[in-house]
Scaffold this motif. Structure first.
Motif, PDB file in Angstrom:
ATOM      1  N   LYS A   1       0.739  -1.092  -0.108  1.00 57.75           N
ATOM      2  CA  LYS A   1      -0.059   0.107   0.071  1.00 57.75           C
ATOM      3  C   LYS A   1       0.981   1.270  -0.132  1.00 57.75           C
ATOM      4  O   LYS A   1       0.589   2.275  -0.583  1.00 57.75           O
ATOM      5  N   ASP A   2       2.078   1.353   0.780  1.00 57.11           N
ATOM      6  CA  ASP A   2       2.942   2.295   0.864  1.00 57.11           C
ATOM      7  C   ASP A   2       3.628   2.644  -0.617  1.00 57.11           C
ATOM      8  O   ASP A   2       3.714   3.813  -0.936  1.00 57.11           O
ATOM      9  N   ARG A   3       3.934   1.649  -1.094  1.00 57.89           N
ATOM     10  CA  ARG A   3       4.435   1.467  -2.522  1.00 57.89           C
ATOM     11  C   ARG A   3       3.807   2.160  -3.651  1.00 57.89           C
ATOM     12  O   ARG A   3       4.094   2.982  -4.408  1.00 57.89           O
ATOM     13  N   TYR A   4       2.574   1.510  -3.713  1.00 58.52           N
ATOM     14  CA  TYR A   4       1.630   1.878  -4.767  1.00 58.52           C
ATOM     15  C   TYR A   4       0.698   3.027  -4.424  1.00 58.52           C
ATOM     16  O   TYR A   4       0.099   3.786  -5.409  1.00 58.52           O
ATOM     17  N   GLY A   5       0.396   3.404  -3.200  1.00 57.20           N
ATOM     18  CA  GLY A   5      -0.303   4.672  -3.083  1.00 57.20           C
ATOM     19  C   GLY A   5      -1.759   4.715  -3.479  1.00 57.20           C
ATOM     20  O   GLY A   5      -2.344   3.588  -2.974  1.00 57.20           O
ATOM     21  N   ASP A   6      -2.111   5.453  -4.159  1.00 50.66           N
ATOM     22  CA  ASP A   6      -3.591   5.506  -4.593  1.00 50.66           C
ATOM     23  C   ASP A   6      -3.937   4.667  -6.024  1.00 50.66           C
ATOM     24  O   ASP A   6      -4.982   4.607  -6.196  1.00 50.66           O
ATOM     25  N   ASP A   7      -2.865   3.907  -6.520  1.00 54.71           N
ATOM     26  CA  ASP A   7      -3.074   3.309  -7.855  1.00 54.71           C
ATOM     27  C   ASP A   7      -3.513   1.828  -7.405  1.00 54.71           C
ATOM     28  O   ASP A   7      -2.936   0.967  -7.038  1.00 54.71           O
ATOM     29  N   ARG A   8      -5.035   1.724  -7.301  1.00 58.26           N
ATOM     30  CA  ARG A   8      -5.492   0.717  -6.846  1.00 58.26           C
ATOM     31  C   ARG A   8      -5.544  -0.585  -7.875  1.00 58.26           C
ATOM     32  O   ARG A   8      -5.338  -1.655  -7.053  1.00 58.26           O
ATOM     33  N   GLN A   9      -5.249  -0.214  -8.987  1.00 60.83           N
ATOM     34  CA  GLN A   9      -5.157  -1.299 -10.036  1.00 60.83           C
ATOM     35  C   GLN A   9      -3.861  -2.103  -9.488  1.00 60.83           C
ATOM     36  O   GLN A   9      -4.098  -3.347  -9.679  1.00 60.83           O
ATOM     37  N   LYS A  10      -2.723  -1.432  -9.600  1.00 63.74           N
ATOM     38  CA  LYS A  10      -1.525  -2.009  -9.450  1.00 63.74           C
ATOM     39  C   LYS A  10      -1.434  -2.735  -8.092  1.00 63.74           C
ATOM     40  O   LYS A  10      -0.908  -3.588  -7.664  1.00 63.74           O
ATOM     41  N   LEU A  11      -2.200  -1.996  -6.941  1.00 63.94           N
ATOM     42  CA  LEU A  11      -2.411  -2.569  -5.667  1.00 63.94           C
ATOM     43  C   LEU A  11      -2.864  -3.855  -5.480  1.00 63.94           C
ATOM     44  O   LEU A  11      -2.442  -4.860  -5.014  1.00 63.94           O
ATOM     45  N   GLY A  12      -4.090  -3.779  -6.185  1.00 65.73           N
ATOM     46  CA  GLY A  12      -4.730  -5.164  -6.413  1.00 65.73           C
ATOM     47  C   GLY A  12      -4.034  -6.260  -7.214  1.00 65.73           C
ATOM     48  O   GLY A  12      -4.148  -7.495  -6.596  1.00 65.73           O
ATOM     49  N   GLN A  13      -3.238  -5.716  -8.072  1.00 63.79           N
ATOM     50  CA  GLN A  13      -2.513  -6.987  -8.986  1.00 63.79           C
ATOM     51  C   GLN A  13      -1.357  -7.642  -8.117  1.00 63.79           C
ATOM     52  O   GLN A  13      -1.085  -8.779  -7.919  1.00 63.79           O
ATOM     53  N   ALA A  14      -0.698  -6.528  -7.315  1.00 61.88           N
ATOM     54  CA  ALA A  14       0.279  -6.995  -6.528  1.00 61.88           C
ATOM     55  C   ALA A  14      -0.056  -7.596  -5.198  1.00 61.88           C
ATOM     56  O   ALA A  14       0.562  -8.848  -4.959  1.00 61.88           O
ATOM     57  N   GLN A  15      -1.243  -7.466  -4.871  1.00 55.61           N
ATOM     58  CA  GLN A  15      -1.680  -8.520  -3.607  1.00 55.61           C
ATOM     59  C   GLN A  15      -2.379  -9.654  -4.172  1.00 55.61           C
ATOM     60  O   GLN A  15      -1.643 -10.575  -3.590  1.00 55.61           O
ATOM     61  N   MET A  16      -2.591  -9.771  -5.449  1.00 52.57           N
ATOM     62  CA  MET A  16      -2.990 -11.106  -5.946  1.00 52.57           C
ATOM     63  C   MET A  16      -1.759 -12.041  -6.207  1.00 52.57           C
ATOM     64  O   MET A  16      -1.825 -13.255  -5.818  1.00 52.57           O
ATOM     65  N   GLU A  17      -0.634 -11.403  -6.787  1.00 53.27           N
ATOM     66  CA  GLU A  17       0.722 -11.983  -6.728  1.00 53.27           C
ATOM     67  C   GLU A  17       0.972 -12.490  -5.476  1.00 53.27           C
ATOM     68  O   GLU A  17       1.580 -13.674  -5.414  1.00 53.27           O
ATOM     69  N   LEU A  18       0.969 -11.859  -4.410  1.00 52.91           N
ATOM     70  CA  LEU A  18       1.413 -11.971  -3.234  1.00 52.91           C
ATOM     71  C   LEU A  18       0.519 -13.408  -2.600  1.00 52.91           C
ATOM     72  O   LEU A  18       1.195 -14.333  -1.998  1.00 52.91           O
ATOM     73  N   PHE A  19      -0.631 -13.335  -3.062  1.00 54.92           N
ATOM     74  CA  PHE A  19      -1.617 -14.406  -2.350  1.00 54.92           C
ATOM     75  C   PHE A  19      -1.343 -15.749  -3.023  1.00 54.92           C
ATOM     76  O   PHE A  19      -1.407 -16.843  -2.511  1.00 54.92           O
TER      77      PHE A  19
END
Length: 573
Positions: free
Chosen positions: A426-444
């Motif tokens: 969240k700190d890295r991607y800030g308000d870019d919800r699309q990249k944040l969601g993609q990064a979270q799915m890769e982590l999961f």
């Protein structure tokens, strides 16, 4: 099932349902209803008579029809409770005390001696049937003549009783009460009521003897008539926490082909029951914990109807009209039926009549609720305490769903472990919800975590929770049942609020163990407020329901804590 998201979902569903039911009580219930003229069913192939008001004597051999503007006006309706009364005959066995009005031989009062209004106050038992204006609820029966010019003994005609009171003696198994009506033309009708020891079923007979010169033709009928009962709750909040306010109250009937059907009071005019022929069924008026039902013989072809009478206290009637009878000169006929006046005891009602246990209305979750009630009753037989039975039932349900709950808590524990890494994303991607969601799915995917793993087990358990909720609400066996110490009535609120406070502490501890990954700030604030909201709400709920919820929460918390510790220990190893 006790993580914050589960609590929020169930709380919203439950409170929304209670508010909707209370809105129905306050705004959708009929007031002074302009009742249309209605007709009464009878044998097919006969001419319909003029329309009649619901409190008039029903016409025999009537074909049901929908009233139009051209129908004849209804005849005048007799007074509700004070006009035209006869003498009262007092009748009792060991579980019932009845008062029979000689006008119509109508049962106008019925006390359930084993069910006090207040705990242990057996001097003031529950009065199910009542002839007072505000609580009017009576069981009527009579005969309707096929010819308007020929008299018959209806629920408005005066009978003669042999005694003023009858009591089942200790050495008696049955008690018979007879009231007689005579017509100068030669027709004699004897109404016989039969009580048995320990039974809420009243046997009834209408014995017709014709000493006249012409045959008598007509039908026997039985009906239940009542007003809408007054709620014991005061105020909106008090109503939504009182099960009686949203337990179904109204008419019901049963047939072999359509099974159990019910009709709320506000539906009497919209969808009336008009001339439905039934064999092997029954008609009833239901309310919370108790009901009355006419049970015709299984082989008798009856015709069911419902009606409404206008007034300050509108009266609602459900009637069963029997098959056509012909009594030749010098002959006799008998029409029999049974009348149930008592509690909704699931263990014995189906032995009285097929489908009668369906009067315990669990709604669409009946298929789950009935087995849960059976298990609860078995635990009570084992322990002798309904509170302990509730605790054992909760533990059994938790054991059945152990694997599902284990998967749920494992997923939650893994999510909790990932919270620092997700916060870093969240700190890295800030308000870019699309990249944040993609990064979270890769982590999961990398950590082999299903983000829905904590939700799916909960979805499976929610129907069981609501089914058990209705078991606790509708079971008359739990009414005024004591638990331990300060809780001496499981259907009343906890007098010292101990259970609501324990539940709040359990919810706070659960929130500490539950990850808040992906939770928005508004939802997080709601989660923090939920223990306080539930404590206030549960302070007014029956103690049995709060006991179930608290024990369920504690066992869930223990299970979640054990699984979380195991995962943390394995990570350290």
């Amino acid at each position: 099932m006790n993580n914050p998201r589960s609590i929020l979902l169930i709380a919203l569903l439950l409170v929304s349902y209670l508010i909707w039911n209370q809105w129905q009580q306050d705004y959708a219930r009929p007031a002074a209803i302009a009742a249309p003229e209605t007709t009464v069913p009878a044998a097919p192939g006969t001419a319909p008579p003029a329309a009649v008001a619901s409190d008039e004597v029903p016409s025999a051999n009537a074909t049901p029809q929908t009233p139009t503007n051209g129908d004849a006006p209804a005849a005048a309706v007799p007074g509700a409770t004070t006009e035209g009364k006869g003498d009262l005959v007092e009748v009792s066995n060991d579980v019932l005390k009845l008062w029979i009005d000689t006008r119509g031989a109508t049962i106008v009062r019925a006390d359930l001696l084993a069910y006090p209004q207040q705990p242990k106050d057996y001097a003031h038992p529950v009065r199910l049937l009542d002839d007072s204006a505000d609580h009017y609820f009576v069981a009527q029966s009579g005969l309707a003549s096929a010819a308007d010019s020929v008299k018959a003994a209806s629920h408005q005609d005066t009978f003669v009783a042999e005694q003023k009171s009858y009591t089942l003696a200790p050495d008696q198994k049955t008690l018979e009460v007879t009231l007689t009506w005579n017509d100068p033309a030669g027709l004699t009708v004897r109404k016989v009521f039969v009580l048995e020891r320990g039974s809420y079923v009243l046997g009834t007979r209408q014995e017709i003897r014709n000493a006249g010169a012409a045959p008598w033709r007509g039908n026997a009928y039985r009906q239940l008539q009542r007003v809408i009962p007054q709620s014991a709750s005061h105020g909106f909040f008090g109503s939504i926490t009182n099960p009686q306010a949203y337990s179904f109250t109204g008419a019901a009937w049963y047939s072999l082909d359509e099974k159990f059907q019910k009709l709320a009071f506000d539906k009497f005019l919209k969808t009336p029951l008009q001339g439905r022929p039934v064999t092997g069924g029954w008609v009833a008026m239901l309310q919370h914990y108790f009901f009355a039902a006419w049970l015709p013989p299984a082989s008798s072809a009856e015709t069911y109807t419902t009606e409404v009478r206008d007034g300050v206290h509108p009266r609602f009637t459900i009637r069963a009209m029997g098959p056509a009878l012909t009594v030749p000169p010098g002959g006799s006929e008998t029409s029999e039926a049974r009348l149930y006046i008592g509690p909704k005891l699931q263990s014995s009602l189906n032995d009285v009549a097929p489908g009668l246990a369906l009067t315990i209305d669990y709604g669409i979750l009946t298929v789950i609720s009935e087995p849960l009630h059976w298990v609860l009753a078995k635990f009570h037989a084992l322990t002798g305490n309904w509170g302990v039975a509730i605790i054992l039932l909760v533990l059994l349900i938790k054991a059945v769903f152990f694997k599902l709950s284990e998967a749920q808590y494992r997923s939650m524990a893994k999510m909790r472990k990932l919270q620092p890494r997700i916060q870093a994303l969240k700190d890295r991607y800030g308000d870019d919800r699309q990249k944040l969601g993609q990064a979270q799915m890769e982590l999961f995917q990398k950590e082999k975590i299903n983000p829905l793993g904590s939700c799916l087990p909960m979805v499976v358990q929610i129907p069981v929770f609501f089914a058990l909720y209705w078991v606790l609400v509708e079971s008359v066996e739990l009414r005024q049942a004591p638990f331990f110490l300060w809780i001496q009535n499981l259907t009343a609120p906890d007098p010292y609020f101990v259970l609501p406070i324990l539940n709040a502490a359990t919810m706070i501890a659960t929130q500490y163990l539950t990850p808040t990954t992906g939770m928005d700030p508004v939802q997080a604030k709601m989660m923090k407020a939920m223990p306080v909201v539930f404590s206030v709400l549960f302070a007014f709920f029956p103690a049995g329901l709060v006991l179930y919820w608290t024990v369920n929460g504690m066992t869930s918390l223990l299970q979640q804590w054990i699984i979380t510790r195991r995962i943390e220990a394995s990570d350290k190893a």
